[in-house]
Write a protein that holds these residues in place. Structure first.
Motif, PDB file in Angstrom:
ATOM      1  N   GLY A  20       0.779  -1.234   0.000  1.00 43.93           N
ATOM      2  CA  GLY A  20       0.000   0.000   0.000  1.00 43.93           C
ATOM      3  C   GLY A  20       0.805   1.275   0.000  1.00 43.93           C
ATOM      4  N   ARG A  21       2.129   1.190  -0.081  1.00 49.14           N
ATOM      5  CA  ARG A  21       2.913   2.426  -0.155  1.00 49.14           C
ATOM      6  C   ARG A  21       2.654   3.107  -1.498  1.00 49.14           C
ATOM      7  N   LEU A  22       2.675   4.424  -1.473  1.00 50.43           N
ATOM      8  CA  LEU A  22       2.258   5.210  -2.627  1.00 50.43           C
ATOM      9  C   LEU A  22       3.415   5.518  -3.560  1.00 50.43           C
ATOM     10  N   THR A  23       3.141   5.391  -4.851  1.00 52.93           N
ATOM     11  CA  THR A  23       4.002   5.898  -5.914  1.00 52.93           C
ATOM     12  C   THR A  23       3.137   6.803  -6.787  1.00 52.93           C
ATOM     13  N   LEU A  24       3.745   7.482  -7.732  1.00 50.47           N
ATOM     14  CA  LEU A  24       2.962   8.379  -8.578  1.00 50.47           C
ATOM     15  C   LEU A  24       1.974   7.614  -9.452  1.00 50.47           C
ATOM     16  N   ASN A  25       2.363   6.452  -9.949  1.00 49.43           N
ATOM     17  CA  ASN A  25       1.422   5.676 -10.754  1.00 49.43           C
ATOM     18  C   ASN A  25       0.266   5.150  -9.928  1.00 49.43           C
ATOM     19  N   VAL A  26       0.527   4.742  -8.696  1.00 50.00           N
ATOM     20  CA  VAL A  26      -0.555   4.325  -7.809  1.00 50.00           C
ATOM     21  C   VAL A  26      -1.515   5.490  -7.566  1.00 50.00           C
ATOM     22  N   ILE A  27      -0.978   6.666  -7.315  1.00 52.06           N
ATOM     23  CA  ILE A  27      -1.806   7.842  -7.048  1.00 52.06           C
ATOM     24  C   ILE A  27      -2.621   8.226  -8.273  1.00 52.06           C
ATOM     25  N   ARG A  28      -2.005   8.195  -9.453  1.00 49.04           N
ATOM     26  CA  ARG A  28      -2.771   8.548 -10.656  1.00 49.04           C
ATOM     27  C   ARG A  28      -3.948   7.603 -10.862  1.00 49.04           C
ATOM     28  N   ASP A  29      -3.708   6.322 -10.703  1.00 48.00           N
ATOM     29  CA  ASP A  29      -4.796   5.354 -10.887  1.00 48.00           C
ATOM     30  C   ASP A  29      -5.927   5.608  -9.894  1.00 48.00           C
ATOM     31  N   GLU A  30      -5.567   5.908  -8.652  1.00 48.36           N
ATOM     32  CA  GLU A  30      -6.594   6.098  -7.631  1.00 48.36           C
ATOM     33  C   GLU A  30      -7.334   7.421  -7.818  1.00 48.36           C
ATOM     34  N   LEU A  31      -6.631   8.493  -8.182  1.00 48.51           N
ATOM     35  CA  LEU A  31      -7.317   9.760  -8.437  1.00 48.51           C
ATOM     36  C   LEU A  31      -8.274   9.635  -9.623  1.00 48.51           C
ATOM     37  N   ALA A  32      -7.862   8.924 -10.662  1.00 46.78           N
ATOM     38  CA  ALA A  32      -8.750   8.718 -11.813  1.00 46.78           C
ATOM     39  C   ALA A  32      -9.989   7.926 -11.390  1.00 46.78           C
ATOM     40  N   ARG A  33      -9.798   6.913 -10.558  1.00 47.13           N
ATOM     41  CA  ARG A  33     -10.930   6.107 -10.108  1.00 47.13           C
ATOM     42  C   ARG A  33     -11.884   6.930  -9.240  1.00 47.13           C
ATOM     43  N   ILE A  34     -11.318   7.696  -8.302  1.00 44.96           N
ATOM     44  CA  ILE A  34     -12.149   8.478  -7.392  1.00 44.96           C
ATOM     45  C   ILE A  34     -12.951   9.534  -8.144  1.00 44.96           C
ATOM     46  N   THR A  35     -12.316  10.255  -9.053  1.00 40.44           N
ATOM     47  CA  THR A  35     -13.036  11.317  -9.768  1.00 40.44           C
ATOM     48  C   THR A  35     -14.091  10.728 -10.699  1.00 40.44           C
ATOM     49  N   ALA A  36     -13.812   9.583 -11.321  1.00 41.02           N
ATOM     50  CA  ALA A  36     -14.828   8.942 -12.167  1.00 41.02           C
ATOM     51  C   ALA A  36     -16.031   8.524 -11.333  1.00 41.02           C
ATOM     52  N   LEU A  37     -15.775   7.989 -10.139  1.00 42.85           N
ATOM     53  CA  LEU A  37     -16.858   7.573  -9.252  1.00 42.85           C
ATOM     54  C   LEU A  37     -17.707   8.769  -8.839  1.00 42.85           C
ATOM     55  N   ARG A  38     -17.062   9.859  -8.440  1.00 41.77           N
ATOM     56  CA  ARG A  38     -17.791  11.024  -7.950  1.00 41.77           C
ATOM     57  C   ARG A  38     -18.475  11.783  -9.079  1.00 41.77           C
ATOM     58  N   ALA A  39     -17.872  11.760 -10.276  1.00 40.00           N
ATOM     59  CA  ALA A  39     -18.429  12.521 -11.396  1.00 40.00           C
ATOM     60  C   ALA A  39     -19.800  12.020 -11.813  1.00 40.00           C
ATOM     61  N   ALA A  40     -20.154  10.799 -11.442  1.00 35.68           N
ATOM     62  CA  ALA A  40     -21.485  10.291 -11.760  1.00 35.68           C
ATOM     63  C   ALA A  40     -22.568  11.157 -11.127  1.00 35.68           C
ATOM     64  N   ASP A  41     -22.270  11.762  -9.974  1.00 36.48           N
ATOM     65  CA  ASP A  41     -23.208  12.653  -9.295  1.00 36.48           C
ATOM     66  C   ASP A  41     -22.739  14.104  -9.277  1.00 36.48           C
ATOM     67  N   ASP A  42     -21.605  14.378  -9.910  1.00 35.44           N
ATOM     68  CA  ASP A  42     -21.016  15.715  -9.877  1.00 35.44           C
ATOM     69  C   ASP A  42     -20.481  16.046 -11.272  1.00 35.44           C
ATOM     70  N   PRO A  43     -21.335  16.533 -12.163  1.00 37.82           N
ATOM     71  CA  PRO A  43     -20.906  16.770 -13.543  1.00 37.82           C
ATOM     72  C   PRO A  43     -19.879  17.885 -13.699  1.00 37.82           C
ATOM     73  N   ASN A  44     -19.653  18.681 -12.648  1.00 45.43           N
ATOM     74  CA  ASN A  44     -18.667  19.757 -12.720  1.00 45.43           C
ATOM     75  C   ASN A  44     -17.311  19.351 -12.150  1.00 45.43           C
ATOM     76  N   LEU A  45     -17.159  18.061 -11.846  1.00 44.39           N
ATOM     77  CA  LEU A  45     -15.881  17.530 -11.382  1.00 44.39           C
ATOM     78  C   LEU A  45     -15.147  16.910 -12.560  1.00 44.39           C
ATOM     79  N   HIS A  46     -13.853  17.241 -12.694  1.00 46.13           N
ATOM     80  CA  HIS A  46     -13.062  16.785 -13.836  1.00 46.13           C
ATOM     81  C   HIS A  46     -11.718  16.248 -13.351  1.00 46.13           C
ATOM     82  N   TYR A  47     -11.088  15.448 -14.196  1.00 44.91           N
ATOM     83  CA  TYR A  47      -9.776  14.870 -13.882  1.00 44.91           C
ATOM     84  C   TYR A  47      -8.821  15.158 -15.032  1.00 44.91           C
ATOM     85  N   LEU A  48      -7.557  15.431 -14.676  1.00 48.51           N
ATOM     86  CA  LEU A  48      -6.511  15.650 -15.674  1.00 48.51           C
ATOM     87  C   LEU A  48      -5.269  14.894 -15.248  1.00 48.51           C
TER      88      LEU A  48
END
Length: 409
Positions: A333-361
């Motif tokens: 579970g230690r963090l690397t940049l690739n681990v963080i990118r994957d998780e941020l993409a997953r979290i924003t996709a999950l939240r964007a279903a109810d938050d159309p003004n949330l975006h990921y880059l």
């Protein structure tokens, strides 16, 4: 707004009074306060003048870290803005200059002066306190100093808008503003306010001047007013930072997360995911429908698949960083940049279903492998001025440009 004074009046730095007596100029002294400042969340009254802050007092009371206290008071993105016919401007300041243990000289940080939005001059301030930082321990040794004066002359005549961008990595206590013609606050430009939070890269590390940091460049290209909460070493999902963002008026918000969590080896994946959700939840309490962009880290080869912590390379002649973690520890579970990118993409996709003004880059769209090949990171973590320019250009094109999440609708 100011009072007219004869030659030699008011406080001055080295040679200030002598210079005014020699020229015979008369000066208008204008109080420096919140009415002339943009980009600061709070302005503290001091014994000499005012000190801009980028985190409010409530937040500053909630962290014990001396390094963050220094970083939030470094006025990245903070500028004085006013209208005037003046052709000469002086600003008395008490700077706090930063030196890293083992370096031989005290850097002279630049003040950028813009006239009607264009760079028209650069200057430095003499004197000031010196803080020497020991990078491995983050301890700070303080040597007190005296105020200095920043002077800009030869400005074009006629009514104009003047901006003085303060050094982005130098705490700056503002004592007095002098001009050879009256000053008045600049009117509200009516532009959208972009509030950005990130790490030392967003703060402007290694950029040569305050208007050459990537958020300032992107803001200029995007035609927006910048509030920069880039906090060197301290984009750590702190609740007080989320509350500061929540409580600050803004039309556009972006948060660039990840590299500092790896640098500090601060948390594991189990803690990271709910902390991101909590950070975004707090922002949404104050900005429920504001366009909100989550940005993952730019390319940083030493940490793509190697956890932190990050440490100075003691064998290098110049300041450079190395990763001390073990890639095998990603399994725990230690963090690397690739681990963080994957998780941020997953979290924003999950939240964007109810938050159309949330975006990921993905941050690698701002600075990725082709950019690293052309413009490598000098210290293995931070871009130089050319790298900041590249990031700012890519951000403006992909985020403020047509079809981008911050494009005019």
């Amino acid at each position: 707004m100011g009072s007219r004074l004869g030659e030699g009046s008011g406080p001055g730095g080295e040679g200030g009074a002598e210079r005014r007596a020699a020229t015979g100029d008369e000066w208008v002294i204008t109080p420096v306060g919140a009415g002339l400042l943009r980009g600061a969340l709070e302005v503290e009254r001091t014994a000499l003048g005012v000190l801009p802050h980028r985190l409010p007092a409530r937040a500053r009371a909630q962290f014990p870290d001396q390094y963050l206290r220094m970083v939030e008071a470094q006025p990245s993105g903070v500028r004085l803005v006013f209208r005037t016919r003046a052709t000469a401007v002086e600003l008395d300041v008490l700077p706090t200059k930063i030196v890293y243990e083992g370096t031989s000289s005290t850097p002279q940080r630049l003040y950028d002066l813009l006239v009607d939005g264009r760079l028209a001059g650069q200057a430095t301030a003499t004197g000031g306190h010196v803080h020497t930082i020991d990078m491995p321990t983050r301890s700070v040794a303080i040597r007190p100093g005296a105020p200095g004066t920043v002077r800009f002359g030869g400005l074009p005549g006629g009514e104009k808008s003047v901006e003085i961008w303060l050094p982005h990595t130098e705490m700056t206590e503002l004592i007095a503003l002098r001009t050879d013609a009256p000053v008045e606050p600049a009117p509200d430009p009516g532009r959208r306010v972009w509030l950005h939070h990130g790490s030392s890269i967003s703060h402007g590390a290694n950029a040569e001047s305050p208007t050459s940091i990537w958020p300032a460049l992107a803001a200029s290209r995007g035609g927006v007013e910048l509030v920069n909460l880039g906090l060197g070493g301290n984009a750590l999902l702190d609740p007080f930072t989320a509350r500061a963002i929540r409580d600050t008026p803004a039309d556009l918000i972006s948060v660039k997360l990840g590299i500092n969590l790896v640098n500090h080896d601060l948390m594991r994946l189990r803690g990271f995911s709910p902390a991101v959700h909590g950070f975004l939840d707090t922002i949404r309490e104050g900005h429920p429908t504001t366009p909100l962009l989550v940005i993952s880290p730019i390319l940083c080869p030493i940490h793509e698949d190697t956890p932190g912590p990050t440490a100075p390379d003691l064998d290098a002649a110049d300041l450079r960083f190395v990763a001390l973690g073990d890639p095998a520890d990603r399994a725990t579970g230690r963090l690397t940049l690739n681990v963080i990118r994957d998780e941020l993409a997953r979290i924003t996709a999950l939240r964007a279903a109810d938050d159309p003004n949330l975006h990921y880059l993905d941050g690698r769209s701002l600075y990725g492998e082709p950019d690293f090949a052309e413009l490598p990171l000098p210290d293995q973590v931070h871009p130089d001025t050319a790298g900041h320019r590249r990031i700012g250009e890519h951000f403006a094109e992909s985020v403020f440009g047509d079809g981008g999440p911050f494009a005019h609708r």
